[in-house]
Enzyme design. Structure first.
Site, PDB file in Angstrom:
ATOM      1  N   GLN A   1       7.617   5.357  -3.859  1.00 41.22           N
ATOM      2  CA  GLN A   1       6.210   4.985  -4.024  1.00 41.22           C
ATOM      3  C   GLN A   1       5.312   6.057  -3.430  1.00 41.22           C
ATOM      4  O   GLN A   1       4.313   6.452  -4.026  1.00 41.22           O
ATOM      5  CB  GLN A   1       5.941   3.637  -3.347  1.00 41.22           C
ATOM      6  CG  GLN A   1       6.603   2.481  -4.076  1.00 41.22           C
ATOM      7  CD  GLN A   1       6.398   1.155  -3.369  1.00 41.22           C
ATOM      8  OE1 GLN A   1       5.812   1.103  -2.296  1.00 41.22           O
ATOM      9  NE2 GLN A   1       6.887   0.087  -3.974  1.00 41.22           N
TER      10      GLN A   1
ATOM     11  N   SER B   1      10.747   7.389   0.176  1.00 40.35           N
ATOM     12  CA  SER B   1       9.966   6.399  -0.562  1.00 40.35           C
ATOM     13  C   SER B   1       9.490   6.966  -1.890  1.00 40.35           C
ATOM     14  O   SER B   1       8.720   7.934  -1.937  1.00 40.35           O
ATOM     15  CB  SER B   1       8.759   5.948   0.262  1.00 40.35           C
ATOM     16  OG  SER B   1       7.846   5.285  -0.577  1.00 40.35           O
TER      17      SER B   1
ATOM     18  N   LYS C   1      11.066  -2.838 -13.546  1.00 38.79           N
ATOM     19  CA  LYS C   1       9.731  -3.013 -12.966  1.00 38.79           C
ATOM     20  C   LYS C   1       9.087  -1.658 -12.644  1.00 38.79           C
ATOM     21  O   LYS C   1       7.940  -1.422 -12.990  1.00 38.79           O
ATOM     22  CB  LYS C   1       9.850  -3.878 -11.699  1.00 38.79           C
ATOM     23  CG  LYS C   1       8.532  -4.204 -11.050  1.00 38.79           C
ATOM     24  CD  LYS C   1       8.590  -5.514 -10.294  1.00 38.79           C
ATOM     25  CE  LYS C   1       9.344  -5.434  -8.990  1.00 38.79           C
ATOM     26  NZ  LYS C   1       8.583  -4.765  -7.924  1.00 38.79           N
ATOM     27  N   SER C   2       9.852  -0.785 -12.013  1.00 45.03           N
ATOM     28  CA  SER C   2       9.285   0.528 -11.647  1.00 45.03           C
ATOM     29  C   SER C   2       8.830   1.295 -12.883  1.00 45.03           C
ATOM     30  O   SER C   2       7.752   1.900 -12.899  1.00 45.03           O
ATOM     31  CB  SER C   2      10.339   1.370 -10.917  1.00 45.03           C
ATOM     32  OG  SER C   2      10.641   0.810  -9.676  1.00 45.03           O
TER      33      SER C   2
ATOM     34  N   GLY D   1       3.507  -3.926  -4.168  1.00 40.61           N
ATOM     35  CA  GLY D   1       3.389  -2.723  -3.339  1.00 40.61           C
ATOM     36  C   GLY D   1       3.361  -1.469  -4.194  1.00 40.61           C
ATOM     37  O   GLY D   1       2.638  -0.509  -3.889  1.00 40.61           O
TER      38      GLY D   1
ATOM     39  N   ARG E   1       1.378  -4.884   4.368  1.00 44.27           N
ATOM     40  CA  ARG E   1       2.327  -3.766   4.195  1.00 44.27           C
ATOM     41  C   ARG E   1       1.673  -2.426   4.559  1.00 44.27           C
ATOM     42  O   ARG E   1       0.487  -2.216   4.353  1.00 44.27           O
ATOM     43  CB  ARG E   1       2.880  -3.776   2.768  1.00 44.27           C
ATOM     44  CG  ARG E   1       3.674  -5.065   2.542  1.00 44.27           C
ATOM     45  CD  ARG E   1       4.348  -5.094   1.220  1.00 44.27           C
ATOM     46  NE  ARG E   1       5.415  -4.106   1.144  1.00 44.27           N
ATOM     47  CZ  ARG E   1       6.109  -3.904   0.034  1.00 44.27           C
ATOM     48  NH1 ARG E   1       5.851  -4.609  -1.055  1.00 44.27           N
ATOM     49  NH2 ARG E   1       7.074  -3.007   0.015  1.00 44.27           N
TER      50      ARG E   1
ATOM     51  N   ARG F   1       4.892   2.477 -14.324  1.00 44.88           N
ATOM     52  CA  ARG F   1       4.594   3.875 -14.653  1.00 44.88           C
ATOM     53  C   ARG F   1       4.204   4.039 -16.116  1.00 44.88           C
ATOM     54  O   ARG F   1       3.421   4.921 -16.465  1.00 44.88           O
ATOM     55  CB  ARG F   1       5.798   4.749 -14.286  1.00 44.88           C
ATOM     56  CG  ARG F   1       5.954   4.879 -12.755  1.00 44.88           C
ATOM     57  CD  ARG F   1       7.357   5.212 -12.346  1.00 44.88           C
ATOM     58  NE  ARG F   1       7.497   5.546 -10.931  1.00 44.88           N
ATOM     59  CZ  ARG F   1       7.663   4.660  -9.948  1.00 44.88           C
ATOM     60  NH1 ARG F   1       7.686   3.359 -10.217  1.00 44.88           N
ATOM     61  NH2 ARG F   1       7.810   5.070  -8.696  1.00 44.88           N
TER      62      ARG F   1
ATOM     63  N   ASP G   1      16.480  -1.851  -3.161  1.00 45.08           N
ATOM     64  CA  ASP G   1      16.014  -3.215  -3.471  1.00 45.08           C
ATOM     65  C   ASP G   1      17.157  -4.214  -3.600  1.00 45.08           C
ATOM     66  O   ASP G   1      16.919  -5.411  -3.761  1.00 45.08           O
ATOM     67  CB  ASP G   1      15.213  -3.213  -4.779  1.00 45.08           C
ATOM     68  CG  ASP G   1      13.856  -2.547  -4.593  1.00 45.08           C
ATOM     69  OD1 ASP G   1      13.392  -2.460  -3.444  1.00 45.08           O
ATOM     70  OD2 ASP G   1      13.277  -2.112  -5.598  1.00 45.08           O
TER      71      ASP G   1
ATOM     72  N   ARG H   1      13.269 -11.373  -4.093  1.00 45.18           N
ATOM     73  CA  ARG H   1      14.688 -10.980  -4.082  1.00 45.18           C
ATOM     74  C   ARG H   1      15.510 -11.809  -3.089  1.00 45.18           C
ATOM     75  O   ARG H   1      16.693 -12.022  -3.285  1.00 45.18           O
ATOM     76  CB  ARG H   1      14.827  -9.491  -3.798  1.00 45.18           C
ATOM     77  CG  ARG H   1      14.104  -8.630  -4.846  1.00 45.18           C
ATOM     78  CD  ARG H   1      14.638  -7.219  -4.895  1.00 45.18           C
ATOM     79  NE  ARG H   1      13.682  -6.319  -5.502  1.00 45.18           N
ATOM     80  CZ  ARG H   1      13.466  -6.182  -6.806  1.00 45.18           C
ATOM     81  NH1 ARG H   1      14.148  -6.912  -7.675  1.00 45.18           N
ATOM     82  NH2 ARG H   1      12.571  -5.326  -7.263  1.00 45.18           N
TER      83      ARG H   1
HETATM   84  C1  S3P Z   1       9.607   1.481  -5.976  1.00 42.93           C
HETATM   85  C2  S3P Z   1      10.077   2.121  -4.871  1.00 42.93           C
HETATM   86  C3  S3P Z   1      10.745   1.443  -3.761  1.00 42.93           C
HETATM   87  C4  S3P Z   1      11.208   0.054  -4.164  1.00 42.93           C
HETATM   88  C5  S3P Z   1      10.156  -0.700  -4.905  1.00 42.93           C
HETATM   89  C6  S3P Z   1       9.787   0.041  -6.176  1.00 42.93           C
HETATM   90  C7  S3P Z   1       8.913   2.262  -7.021  1.00 42.93           C
HETATM   91  O1  S3P Z   1       9.821   1.275  -2.705  1.00 42.93           O
HETATM   92  O2  S3P Z   1      11.610  -0.661  -3.031  1.00 42.93           O
HETATM   93  O3  S3P Z   1      10.612  -1.994  -5.260  1.00 42.93           O
HETATM   94  O4  S3P Z   1       8.746   1.745  -8.135  1.00 42.93           O
HETATM   95  O5  S3P Z   1       8.561   3.393  -6.751  1.00 42.93           O
HETATM   96  P1  S3P Z   1       9.649   2.393  -1.561  1.00 42.93           P
HETATM   97  O6  S3P Z   1       9.018   3.572  -2.172  1.00 42.93           O
HETATM   98  O7  S3P Z   1       8.743   1.746  -0.542  1.00 42.93           O
HETATM   99  O8  S3P Z   1      11.015   2.643  -1.032  1.00 42.93           O
END
Ligand code: S3P
Length: 739
Positions: free
Chosen positions: A472, A470, A324-325, A397, A425, A329, A620, A692
Site C-alpha cells: 500500500q 507494504s 481485491k487489490s 485501508g 490505522r 487498482r 493477509d 478475515r
Molecule cells: C494490499 C496490501 C497489503 C494487504 C492489503 C492489501 C494492497 O497491505 O494487507 O490487504 O492492495 O496493496 P500492506 O501494504 O499494509 O501490507
C-alpha cells in the site's frame, strides 16, 4: 421493544371481526379454514356484505354493531377492528362503551401513531387490552369479494404495543397471526409510521398521481393501450381502495410529507440533469439505485453472527470473487487513463466499491458493475474534479493509503474518512514520504484518519527505500510519483505484492522495475491510455477453502481461475510445507496477472517454522493459516510479522484470543505467535469486525467438537460478500444470526 411472543398460551373462543373489507374478511376466511376460533362473528353495517360473508361461509354469526354483542363477551374473545383509519375513533368509542377490558382488541390499520392517539383520546390512556397491529398483506384488490384465506401466509405483521399493553393480550394477538401463517415483528409506532410512509404510503401516492396525470393527457387512450410491464408493475397499486388511502394520507401526513419533500427534491434534480444532459448525474443515480436493489449487503444497523458447525467431507468446484487489490487498482488506473477501460472480474465488495464510489465523486463516469464487469471512462491524469463531499472509504485501508498518494498531487482539496477500524490505522507511513515530496497533508495528531489533502502543490520526485514491507505504501508513492516533476525511484527491501507495477505495465504507463535491486522507476507526467483488465479470483478468498479442504477429512475442492501472482502465493508455499495436498493446474502465465486452478485434498498437516521470506507473500492469509496450524500436529511458529497488528484488527491478538477460547494453546510474541496444534473445541469467539478473522473461525468450525459462534461477521462483505453461499455449496454448515 422487549415484548416477546410466547407461543401456545392463549386460545380464542369468539373471534369478532368488525369491518368485512379485504383484510377483515380474509381474517375470517383464514380463521374458518384453520379452525382457529370456536365462533367467528362478522360485524358490518352493510346488510349486503353480511349476506356475502354468510354465503361464503366465512362467519358463523353476524351483527350490524358492537352494541348488539354487549354483555356476551368472554375473556377468551378476540376483537379485530378492520375499518378505515378515520373510522377508528368512533369504533374505539363503541369498544370503550361495550367491550370489557378482559377481551383482547387489535386492529389492522396501516397507520399506528394516530390509532394510538385515538385510543388515548377515547379511553384517557391506551387500554391494556388493545394491541395495535398492521398486517403487511394489502393488495390492490378490495372488498369482501377479494377475501383470501391465504392472504397472510408468509407475510409480516407488525405489532406496536405500548409499555402498558398486557403481555397476555400481546401473546394472544401474536399467536393468532402466527397461526394464520404470518411472521410477527414488533416496532414502536413512530418507527412504523416513518418506515411505511417511505415504503408503502409514498409509492401509492406516486402511482395514483402518475396514473391520474397520464389519464388526463389528450392521448390517454393510446398511452394506456401501450402500457407494458414497467408501467403496469409501477402503477398496479393505483387500483387500491381510495378511502383507505385517503385516510392514510390524512393520518400519517407528517411522515408522508417529510419523505415526499425529499423525493420531490430528488426528482427535481433528476429533471434538471435530464435537461442539462448531465450523464454523470443520471448514470450515478441509476447505478446507485441498481446496486442497492441488487446487492446482497448486510444491514448497517444490525450485527451478524455466524454459527459454524462440524460437517462431513467438503466437495466442489468453485470460483471466488475477483482480487481485491487488483480491483482497487483497476478503478484508479482506469480513471486516470485517457479513453475507456473495460474491466472484468471486479470484486463487488464494500472495499473496492468504496474506491469506485470515490472516483465517481471525483467526476469519473463508471458504468456497472454488472457481474463484475465495468466500463470506466477515463478522465486523464489531470481530469479528476474536486469531490462535493468527504470521501468515505469505509473499512478499506488500501483505498485510504493509495488515494492519499494520488490526491496529495491534485490541484483540489479532499478529505478521506473511514469507519472505526480504518480511523485507527496508521497513516504516517504514507504521509511522511509524501510530505517529503512537498505534499500538504493533515491527519489527526496520532497520524490516523481523517486525512485532509490540501492539494495545489507540484510534487518533487523522490528516491525512497521503504522502511516497512507494504504494497500500500509502495503504491501510494508510485501514484504520487506519476505527478512529480521528474523521475522517482522506490526501493523495497522485501518483496510485496506487485499488482500496481503489473497494472501500470498493462496500461502502458512509464514505469520500469528492476527485480534484482527491487527498485521501481516512475517518470512523472506521463499519460497512459485505457485498456482491458481481466481480474482473477482472489487468492486471499480462495485460501479459506484451501485450508477448509486441507483440514476436513475426505475433502476435495477445486478452485477455478485464481490469481497466482508469485508475490501472493505465500499461503500455497506455507500450506505445502505443512504437508497440504495442493495441485496447480491450467496455469495461464501470459496474462498481466497469472492464474491457475488450485486443487486441494485433505491430508494430515504438521506444524512448521514459517520461513520469514513468506510473510509478506502471505500477509493477509495468516488468520486462516493459524487455523491450519491449530489442526496440525506439533507447533507452528511465525516471526517477523508485526504488520499483522495493524490490519483491520490486531490479527495476532484476535486469533490468539479466539483460539484460546476454543482450547488451542498459543504463545504470543512481539512479532508473531506460536500455535500448538490440538483439538478445537466449541465456543463463542469475536471477529473484532475483521472479515478475515470471521471467515477463518468459520472454517475452524469444520474441525471443532461442536458449534463455534463467531460474533460481528458483517464485514465479510468488504472482501467476500458471498462467502457463506460458497461455503454452503461445498458442504459447510454456517448459520447466520442477526442481532
Ligand atoms: C494490499 C496490501 C497489503 C494487504 C492489503 C492489501 C494492497 O497491505 O494487507 O490487504 O492492495 O496493496 P500492506 O501494504 O499494509 O501490507
Amino acid at each position: 421493544m422487549t415484548n416477546k411472543y410466547r407461543a401456545g398460551d392463549s386460545q380464542v373462543d369468539k373471534l369478532i371481526v368488525l369491518g368485512l373489507g379485504l383484510l377483515g374478511a380474509s381474517i375470517c376466511a383464514a380463521a374458518k379454514k384453520l379452525g382457529l376460533a370456536n365462533e367467528i362473528i362478522g360485524i358490518s353495517r352493510r346488510q349486503s356484505t353480511i349476506e356475502i360473508a354468510h354465503a361464503k361461509e366465512i362467519i358463523d354469526k353476524s351483527s350490524d354493531s358492537l352494541a348488539t354483542l354487549a354483555g356476551n363477551f368472554g375473556e377468551d374473545d378476540l376483537l379485530v377492528l378492520a375499518v378505515p383509519t378515520l373510522a377508528m375513533k368512533s369504533v374505539l368509542s363503541e369498544c370503550q362503551e361495550h367491550v370489557p377490558p378482559s377481551v383482547t382488541i387489535t386492529d389492522v390499520a396501516s397507520v399506528k401513531t394516530k390509532i394510538i392517539e385515538f385510543a388515548e383520546q377515547v379511553y384517557g390512556d391506551i387500554p391494556k387490552n388493545f394491541v395495535p397491529g398492521h398486517p403487511i398483506a394489502g393488495s390492490e384488490k378490495s372488498g369482501i369479494n377479494a377475501a383470501n384465506p391465504d392472504l397472510f401466509k408468509n407475510h409480516k405483521v407488525v405489532l406496536t404495543p405500548k409499555e402498558m399493553t398486557s403481555q397476555g393480550h400481546i401473546n394472544k394477538v401474536s399467536e393468532i397471526w402466527t397461526r394464520l401463517g404470518a411472521d410477527v415483528t414488533f416496532m414502536n409506532a413512530d418507527d412504523h409510521d416513518r418506515i411505511f410512509a417511505a415504503t408503502s404510503h409514498l409509492p401509492h401516492y406516486l402511482a395514483y398521481s402518475l396514473v391520474d396525470t397520464l389519464s388526463r393527457e389528450s392521448n390517454a387512450n393510446e398511452i394506456f393501450d401501450h402500457a407494458a410491464g414497467g408501467f403496469k408493475d409501477f402503477t398496479r397499486i393505483a387500483g387500491s381502495d381510495p378511502i383507505m388511502w385517503h385516510d392514510i394520507a390524512l393520518t400519517n401526513s407528517q411522515f408522508i410529507l417529510e419523505i415526499m419533500d425529499r423525493y420531490i427534491a430528488d426528482i427535481t434534480k433528476l429533471r434538471d440533469a435530464i435537461e442539462k444532459k448531465d450523464s454523470r448525474y443520471l448514470v450515478d443515480t441509476f447505478n446507485r439505485s441498481r446496486l442497492f436493489k441488487t446487492k446482497k449487503t448486510y444491514r448497517k444497523d444490525r450485527s451478524i453472527d455466524f454459527i459454524s458447525k462440524p460437517c462431513g467431507e467438503l466437495r466442489g468446484e468453485i470460483t471466488v470473487p475477483g482480487d481485491k487489490s487488483v480491483s482497487h487498482r483497476s478503478i484508479i488506473f482506469g480513471s486516470l487513463a485517457q479513453g475507456t477501460s473495460e474491466i472484468t472480474g471486479f470484486l463487488e465488495g464494500e472495499d473496492s466499491l468504496a474506491t469506485l464510489n470515490a472516483f465517481r465523486e471525483m467526476g469519473v463516469l463508471i458504468e456497472g458493475p454488472e457481474d463484475g464487469r465495468l466500463i470506466i471512462h477515463g478522465v486523464g491524469l489531470h481530469g479528476l474534479t474536486e469531490p462535493a463531499r468527504e470521501l468515505d472509504l469505509g473499512n478499506s485501508g488500501t483505498s485510504m493509503r493509495l488515494m492519499t498518494g494520488l490526491l496529495s498531487a491534485q490541484e483540489f482539496k479532499s478529505r478521506l474518512v473511514g469507519d472505526e477500524s480504518l480511523s485507527s490505522r496508521p497513516m504516517r507511513r504514507v504521509t511522511v514520504p509524501l510530505l517529503e515530496m512537498g505534499a500538504n497533508i493533515r491527519t489527526t495528531a496520532d497520524g490516523t484518519p481523517p486525512v485532509e489533502l490540501i492539494g495545489g502543490r507540484l510534487l518533487k520526485p523522490i528516491k525512497y527505500t521503504l522502511p516497512i514491507a507494504s504494497a500500500q505504501l509502495k503504491s501510494s508513492l508510485i501514484l504520487a510519483a506519476m505527478y512529480a516533476d521528474g523521475e522517482s525511484v522506490i526501493i523495497e527491501p522485501v518483496t510485496t505484492r506487485d499488482h500496481t507495477e503489473r497494472m501500470m505495465t498493462a496500461f502502458g504507463c512509464n514505469i520500469s522495475v528492476d527485480d534484482s535491486s527491487r527498485s521501481i522507476k516512475i517518470q512523472g507526467g506521463y499519460q497512459h491510455i485505457g485498456t482491458r483488465i481481466d481480474i482473477p479470483g482472489d487468492i486471499s478468498s480462495a485460501a479459506f477453502f484451501m485450508v477448509a479442504a486441507a483440514i476436513c477429512p475426505g475433502s476435495e475442492i477445486n478452485l477455478l481461475n485464481i490469481g497466482i501472482n508469485p508475490t501472493r502465493i505465500g499461503v500455497i508455499n506455507i500450506l505445502k510445507e505443512m504437508g497440504a495436498d495442493i495441485k496447480i493446474t491450467n496455469r495461464q502465465d501470459e496474462l498481466c496477472e497469472p492464474t491457475a486452478n488450485i486443487h486441494v485434498r485433505y491430508s494430515s498437516l504438521k506444524g512448521i517454522e514459517i520461513p520469514e521470506n513468506q510473510v509478506s507473500l502471505a500477509i493477509d492469509e495468516f488468520p486462516i493459516i493459524f487455523v491450519a496450524a491449530a489442526c496440525a500436529t506439533g507447533d507452528t511458529i511465525l516471526r517477523g510479522a508485526e504488520e499483522l497488528k495493524v490490519k483491520e484488527s490486531d490479527r495476532i491478538e484476535s486469533m490468539a484470543k479466539g483460539l484460546k477460547i476454543l482450547g488451542i494453546e498459543t504463545d504470543v510474541f512481539d512479532d508473531g505467535i506460536k500455535i500448538i496444534g490440538g483439538k478445537i473445541g466449541s465456543g463463542t469467539v469475536n471477529s473484532n469486525h475483521d472479515h478475515r478473522i470471521a471467515m477463518a473461525f468459520s472454517v475452524a468450525g469444520l474441525r471443532s467438537s461442536g458449534a463455534i459462534t463467531i460474533q460481528n461477521c458483517k464485514n465479510i462483505a468488504t472482501s467476500f460478500p458471498n462467502f457463506v453461499d460458497i461455503a454452503r455449496s461445498v458442504g459447510m454448515k454456517i448459520d447466520l444470526e442477526s442481532n
